[in-house]
Design an enzyme around this catalytic site. Structure first.
Site, PDB file in Angstrom:
ATOM      1  N   GLY A  88       0.860  -1.182   0.000  1.00 28.75           N
ATOM      2  CA  GLY A  88       0.000   0.000   0.000  1.00 28.75           C
ATOM      3  C   GLY A  88       0.896   1.231   0.000  1.00 28.75           C
ATOM      4  N   ALA A  89       0.601   2.165  -0.906  1.00 30.32           N
ATOM      5  CA  ALA A  89       1.532   3.266  -1.157  1.00 30.32           C
ATOM      6  C   ALA A  89       1.924   4.057   0.110  1.00 30.32           C
ATOM      7  CB  ALA A  89       0.950   4.185  -2.230  1.00 30.32           C
ATOM      8  N   ARG A 146      10.252  -1.136  -4.562  1.00 29.34           N
ATOM      9  CA  ARG A 146       9.098  -1.371  -5.444  1.00 29.34           C
ATOM     10  C   ARG A 146       8.989  -0.179  -6.391  1.00 29.34           C
ATOM     11  NH1 ARG A 146       3.617  -3.408  -2.976  1.00 29.34           N
ATOM     12  NH2 ARG A 146       3.280  -3.961  -5.160  1.00 29.34           N
ATOM     13  N   ASP A 191      -1.591   4.437  -6.366  1.00 29.76           N
ATOM     14  CA  ASP A 191      -0.142   4.411  -6.134  1.00 29.76           C
ATOM     15  C   ASP A 191       0.579   5.593  -6.760  1.00 29.76           C
ATOM     16  OD1 ASP A 191      -1.096   1.477  -5.950  1.00 29.76           O
ATOM     17  OD2 ASP A 191       0.845   1.551  -4.940  1.00 29.76           O
TER      18      ASP A 191
HETATM   19  O1  MRU Z   1       0.544  -4.125  -4.493  1.00 28.15           O
HETATM   20  P1  MRU Z   1      -0.052  -3.387  -3.341  1.00 28.15           P
HETATM   21  O2  MRU Z   1      -0.830  -4.260  -2.411  1.00 28.15           O
HETATM   22  O3  MRU Z   1       0.961  -2.524  -2.630  1.00 28.15           O
HETATM   23  O4  MRU Z   1      -1.102  -2.404  -4.022  1.00 28.15           O
HETATM   24  C1  MRU Z   1      -1.842  -1.535  -3.244  1.00 28.15           C
HETATM   25  C2  MRU Z   1      -2.783  -0.705  -4.030  1.00 28.15           C
HETATM   26  O5  MRU Z   1      -2.900  -0.824  -5.224  1.00 28.15           O
HETATM   27  C3  MRU Z   1      -3.520   0.354  -3.276  1.00 28.15           C
HETATM   28  O6  MRU Z   1      -4.779   0.585  -3.860  1.00 28.15           O
HETATM   29  C4  MRU Z   1      -2.709   1.660  -3.312  1.00 28.15           C
HETATM   30  O7  MRU Z   1      -1.396   1.444  -2.900  1.00 28.15           O
HETATM   31  C5  MRU Z   1      -3.317   2.699  -2.475  1.00 28.15           C
HETATM   32  S1  MRU Z   1      -3.117   2.350  -0.764  1.00 28.15           S
HETATM   33  C6  MRU Z   1      -3.889   3.514   0.151  1.00 28.15           C
END
Ligand code: MRU
Length: 364
Positions: free
Chosen positions: A54-55, A90, A247
């Protein structure tokens, strides 16, 4: 938010301030395990292996990674090496670069002997700031949910607001509250009845495993659906609003989020369902204009597609192969939803239209 009735964050300092602890999200929903990050390599591993994801949470974990590194080696060279390593963990979430760059700029002017303590305090401040920002995003989205609720009731319909979300942009994706789910929790706190359609979000199933888990922990009504069900539900009037996280957002309002978000936005557009994106301003990438062409899309290992793990009837967690041996898989982690499909952006500074002028005026 709550875990077994007790308030938790996703990341917190260990009691003696020599390490940070995280919830290992790769073990949820069947096991609740916390992990100690004692050095920068632990932090980098946690991000890369998606123990944290999650970002916004990736960003705060990286900030703590810098702080852990500065406790031991605080020279300019060590700072550079730390930042260079963390930023590569990432590729898609711009919050990672934002947090690492912030730490670098904050620490560089300080004498080396002050950097350890200053970095620790700054990472803690960023964690607290993330919580405050997400609370504000929740209040922004709450106004839309309340308006939908009031309108449905005035039409003599059920006042339950049906919200579709993709992936996990809840509190597990941030330090607390979440982005896309922050308005849901705000609505719940206000007594507005909400129900969340949770996309399973193949291949890693962040919806089925994380979003469903955290909504259950908070007592929010929800239903897990397969990724392909959203369009059908929208055609039948069963989705009042879609809310997702992101993200990276370009200066023109293109939105990058978990793979499959674009298809949900297309279905929402075709069915007149409002499609909102919840984001902290730190998710804006001012350097980019064209999301499809310019945002780097993470490609992950094919075994995330070809294999699945889950709880077996004997209580053991096992990994099984889904696909025929020898079939190859492609695993694109994210896609880009063009700004024209986005109804609006929920931010800590209020509701902003997804176009270059509104973003410049509202968020710069
Ligand atoms: O691959 P991830 O689980 O890190 O992806 C997360 C997402 O796509 C979320 O929607 C995004 O990071 C927003 S989190 C508030």
């Amino acid at each position: 938010m709550l875990v077994n009735g007790n308030p938790r964050r996703t990341i917190w300092p260990a009691p003696d301030n020599t390490a940070v602890e995280i919830i290992d999200e790769s073990r949820l929903p069947h096991e609740f395990v916390t992990v100690l990050l004692e050095n920068m390599r632990d932090a980098e591993h946690a991000i890369r292996s998606m123990q944290v994801r999650g970002a916004p949470l990736i960003g705060v974990t990286a900030a703590y990674g810098v702080a852990l590194s500065m406790k031991h080696h605080a020279s300019d060279a060590a700072l550079k090496a730390t930042c260079d390593m963390l930023v590569k963990a990432r590729p898609t979430a711009v919050n990672l670069r934002w947090a690492v760059e912030h730490m670098r700029e904050f620490l560089l002017p300080l004498p080396a002997e002050q950097r350890g303590e200053a970095a620790w305090n700054e990472a803690a401040r960023m964690a607290d700031q993330d919580v405050a920002i997400n609370y504000s995003i929740g209040q922004c989205g709450l106004a839309i949910i309340r308006a939908i609720h009031d309108e449905k009731q005035s039409q003599g319909r059920s006042g339950v607001v049906n919200i579709l979300t993709h992936c996990n942009a809840g509190w597990l994706a941030t330090v607390d509250w979440g982005t896309a789910l922050a308005p849901v929790y705000a609505a719940q706190a206000e007594g507005i009845p909400v129900h969340v359609w949770v996309d399973e979000t193949r291949p890693r199933n962040q919806g089925a495993s994380l979003t469903a888990w955290e909504l259950a922990q908070q007592g929010v009504s929800h239903t897990v659906i397969v990724d392909n069900a959203g369009g059908h539900l929208m055609q039948h009037g069963l989705v009042d609003v879609a809310i997702v996280g992101t993200d990276r957002v370009t200066a023109t309002g293109d939105v990058c989020n978990k793979i499959g978000t674009y298809l949900k936005a297309l279905a929402a557009f075709d069915n007149g369902v409002p499609f909102y994106v919840a984001m902290p301003v730190s998710t804006l990438d001012w350097t980019l204009q064209d999301g499809v062409k310019e945002i780097p899309i993470e490609e992950r290992g094919e075994e995330e597609v070809t294999h699945l793990s889950g709880l077996c009837e004997d209580g053991q967690i096992r990994r099984v192969q889904l696909t025929p041996t020898g079939s190859h898989a492609a695993n694109y982690g994210f896609d880009v939803t063009p700004a024209r499909l986005v109804t609006g952006l929920f931010t800590e500074r209020g509701l902003v239209a997804a176009n270059a002028d509104a973003i410049r005026l509202g968020l710069s």
